[in-house]
Every structure is written in C-alpha cells, then in structure tokens.
Design an enzyme around this catalytic site. Sequence first.
Site, mmCIF file in Angstrom:
data_model
loop_
_atom_site.group_PDB
_atom_site.id
_atom_site.type_symbol
_atom_site.label_atom_id
_atom_site.label_comp_id
_atom_site.label_asym_id
_atom_site.label_seq_id
_atom_site.Cartn_x
_atom_site.Cartn_y
_atom_site.Cartn_z
ATOM 1 N N ILE A 76 39.411 39.220 37.440
ATOM 2 C CA ILE A 76 40.812 38.776 37.472
ATOM 3 C C ILE A 76 40.989 37.751 38.590
ATOM 4 C CG2 ILE A 76 43.220 39.515 37.660
ATOM 5 C CD1 ILE A 76 41.727 40.707 35.225
ATOM 6 N N LEU A 78 42.106 38.380 41.877
ATOM 7 C CA LEU A 78 43.226 38.630 42.784
ATOM 8 C C LEU A 78 44.467 37.829 42.444
ATOM 9 C CD1 LEU A 78 41.945 39.110 46.449
ATOM 10 C CD2 LEU A 78 42.530 40.810 44.732
ATOM 11 N N CYS A 136 36.980 42.638 47.838
ATOM 12 C CA CYS A 136 37.186 42.148 46.478
ATOM 13 C C CYS A 136 36.026 41.243 46.087
ATOM 14 C CB CYS A 136 38.483 41.383 46.343
ATOM 15 S SG CYS A 136 38.663 40.737 44.664
#
Lengths: 313, 302
Positions: A76, A78, A136
């Site tokens: 995705i 973030l 992440c």
Amino acid sequence: MSEPRAVSLAAQVGELRLANPLLAASGCFGYGLECDPLLPPETFGAVVTKTITPLARAGNPMPRIAETPAGMLNSIGLENVGLAAFLADKLPALAARGVAPVVSIAAGSAEEFAALAGRLAAAPQAIAALELNLSCPNLAPHGANFATDPLAVERVTRAVKDVFPRAPVWAKLSPNVADIGLVARAAEAAGADAVSAINTLVGMDIDLATGRSPFARVTAGLSGPAIFPVALAAVYRVAQSVRIPVVAIGGAASTEMVLKFLAAGASAVQLGTALYIDPGLPARVLAELADALRARGCADLKPLRAQWLEASR
Amino acid sequence: MSPDPRGARTPSPTPLAAVWRRARVTRCAPDGALYWDLRVEAEGLPAGTPGQFSLLAPAAPGAWDPLLPRPLSLLDAGAGWQRFLFKVVGRGTAQLAALRAGDRVGLLGPLGRAFGGLERDAEAAGEIVLVGGGVGIPPLHFLARRLSAAGRPCRALFGFNREAEIPRALLAALDVADAAGTEPATRPAAELCTLDGSAGVRGNPVARLVETLGDGPLAIKACGPAPMLAALRAAARAGDALELSLEERMACGVGVCRGCVVPVVDGAGGWRYAAICREGPVFDAASLAASAAAIALEPGHE
C-alpha cells in the site's frame, strides 16, 4: 439452571486499561470509523489508526495486493491523509464518538518522529497511546526500517518519549531481524511503555508471464494466518526479553490464536488481515474468550495469563 | 471522451449498509460454457441495487486458503437474497462454483456505489445505453431490468466471444433482438454481439454503439474488460454522460485497506486515489484521472 458466571475480558497494557484485549491493527481499520456500523470501533479494546506521516502520502501504484496460501502481500505504501488532516478531521471524529485511539506514526528520522509526536501531544483530544511504526517495509528509500537497528529504535523511542508524556508510547517491531529480543530491549531501555510485535514479513511474488514482481517496489509485506507461527515465536521471545508489556500482532484469525498469543506473554492482541476475511471475528472471539474463561473457572484473564506465563518459564 | 462534469457524480464514500452473514446457498449451477449462476439468502441482508457487489468467501471457516473473499457483482437482489453470475477464473471462483444448495458461504454485502439514473428525472436528457462485455454484463442486466420496471427504456449492447458462452439466465429475462415470444413491455431489449458472429451482430458492443450513434446525447453505463472501457471513453462524445464500473482485486471491500485504488481528479486540478470498493465500483468517467499509467511511483519519504 444457574446464570453463567460473570467474567471480565478487561485487559491491561501497562497503565492503559482496555475493555477487552482485542485491538484493530494499524492499516487494517482506517481511521476508526470507516467500517461503522458493520464493525463499530467500540467493538475493540482500542483502535490503532492508520499510520500517519508528517505529510499526506498517496501511496504506491497498483497493484497493491496479492494473495498467498493463507496470507496476503500488500504494498500500500503508507497511503494516509497526513498529520494536518488527521488532527483536523480524523482525531476529532473519533473523539466525538468517545473513542481514544492508539495513534500509529511513521517518519523518516528521529527528529521527524519527535516533531510528529510533539504535534499530537498538543492535540486537545484523548489519545490512548502512540504506536511507533518503526518498520514499514513499504517506505523508500531502503524501507526506512529503523526496527532492524537497535540503536535507531532507541534513538527514535527516546526522542518521542521526550516530547510525548501524555500517554504510553509503544514501539512496533519488525520480524525481519536476527534477534527481535535485542531490539525490544533497546526500546525498553529508551523508555517505551510497551512493544508491539510484529509488523509484516518481507515477502514477494513473481508473475511468471513477465518474470517480474507485480509490485512497483518489488517486495511487499506479508500478513494473515500464514505468519502466525512466526509472530507467536516473536511475541514469546520479546516477552522473555523485556519487562514492559507486549502487544501481539500477526495473523491471529481465531480464538485459539488469540489465546496462544496471550499464553506467549502478550497483554493484548491486534487483529488485522483477519478483519477482511471475517468482519464477524472480533465479536465471536470475545464471546469465545468469555466461554474459555468460564470453562477454566477464571473470572478474568489475569490468572489465566499468569498460569501460562508460569508454565512457559 | 472530453470530461463533461455536467451531472457528474463526484466520488465520495457511500454510507456503509453492508452486513456480514453466513449466507445459505439456494442454487449454484453452470450456465453457458463459462458462467455459474449462484443464489444465496440470508436474514437481514439489505436489498442491493444494480452496480453494487458483495464479497464472497470461498474458503471454509478456518481454512484461510484462498484467504480473501471474492467480489461478485449483483445480477439480481432483494431483501434477504442475492443472485450472481460469475466466471471461474481461478482457485477462489472455482471453490465458489463447487458450492451446492444448502451450503453456507461467508458474504459481506451489498457494497459499493451503484449506477445512477434509476431515480426518475435523474438524467432527464439522453437515451440510456448499457454497454457490457463478458462478465461485466450481469450488473447491467440487473440495471436494464430495473430501468424497464421503472418505465425508463434503455438500449443494451452486450458482447460475448461466441454463442456457446452466452448464459441462458441472461437471455431468459431479456427481449433479445433475435429471440421470439418475448414481451417488450416488461422485458428490456438487448442486442447481442459476438466476436465470431455466432450469435447476434458480429463484432464488439463499442463498435456497434459507434455504428448506430444518433445526434442526441447518451447516458452510457458500462461494465466489462478494461480495453472495452478505454475504447468507450475514446468513443463517447462531449455531451454524453458515461458511467464505468471498474473491476479490481479487493481485500476489505469497505475502503480501509486501500488495496484497490484508482486515480480520480480532485477539485484543484490534481488527482487522488479513490478506493474502487467504496467510492466505486461505478465512477463517472469525467471523475477518473486521464491515465493511471501517468502517475509515477511516489518519490521517497516526504
């Protein structure tokens, strides 16, 4: 016939008291209200909001998801509204609903993390905790993966703790390290009030028609029941390594998996990808947890957890 | 197509009315060479409208493989029941095709933004034309019947590769140009196209639309393969109002995972990503950004 014995599912993550031990994981429940009324935020002990970065991010181009056996790869990137819109719109909307979220944040440096935390510290709305997204896998360049470096984890955590005294700070750790216990100890040393474990595993797919990964960033984050055994081992390892509470994340998709996380030493359990495959899961797990307590003759989770922790040592 | 914002519906999240149920399968049977006709019922299931979809979980509870539910467009729906016509394209749809009457299947729905124009006077100007290809046809079939029932005639152009692939379920409810004994007053008319000419008109429905264009503006509603939708955008004229239903792999179905996005224009002349599951799947063509390919990988962390 006698009434079923009353049990309490209340959970405690350090000083933070939760009505139940289930949390909605960051990135899987938006900003807390998108799934309402299908899945109201009050279902959970707390909601961890989508990771906020200093500026809004559009995220990665499509495709963003791919399926694996019992798992899901995501890239995705973030995507989020950024701090300003979060403070102006999302946090007030939750506050109006009476929900104090765990706010997930990510940034490119310890200084940026501290600046974000400082702005959130000044917000008038209630915040249950801050969760530092240190890992992440979709941030470029090089994944901004602080969680692979204990010194970086310590630096970021300390910087945030210095400016955010109003609520607990949780450090969210990556499984993509040699010794997650070592990283957890670095977070604890820097003053983290709890650690969340784990973020997604680094994964990849290859489209055989092209010979290439479908994802623009090539690798992606693996989540879902497929990663549960890895997450369970990480939670166990972290719980053995630190004195601060552990919040488990990683593939839980049944009451049994939640119980195993609690038995491994977790104080609470986040549900993520499982919410996509069964939005009815949280309510069912809560009902089944209550049944499990009754069956064991426990009034709440404490003796059960103590018994498991004792057995594991 | 030149963007024509007149009457364009700006994408925005629709209120979430979906429910999660273990729905009961009342029928699952093949129809034509490629399609399966699936009907389910569940207490409390809200009535869906044309263009909406539901997510159906192919794996048994606790099996988790395949993990994600599959989005299927509604072919028909009422309070407490839904009907789908889907194509077997992979493991998930193959498992759904193996369902039998009496089985239970996880269902989240109805979801997404429906086609516009069902409201009387919603689109006062222009003939309504539905353009569908293959597995994109079921939601338009649903729309055609609803429009017909509302006294709003429409013209439907449906394309298939060959006659053997055409599902009978679709034909049964249509006044197909080459079928006899139908009742035009109650059944919407449809013109079939096949690429090999084995049924209806030889060719594709977009070419057929272009061949038969009149002078007046059209309200075009389309669902089908991406090249078909692109051809339609190119063929539509400035005064035409074009709605496109987009298909994409999905995870959550409610807009939180951000796994199924498409660039849409924003008010400031820029663009943003809209979740196809929540702000679509039906979009006004004027609201879609010109080309997703033009959007580069976002630069490094801001």
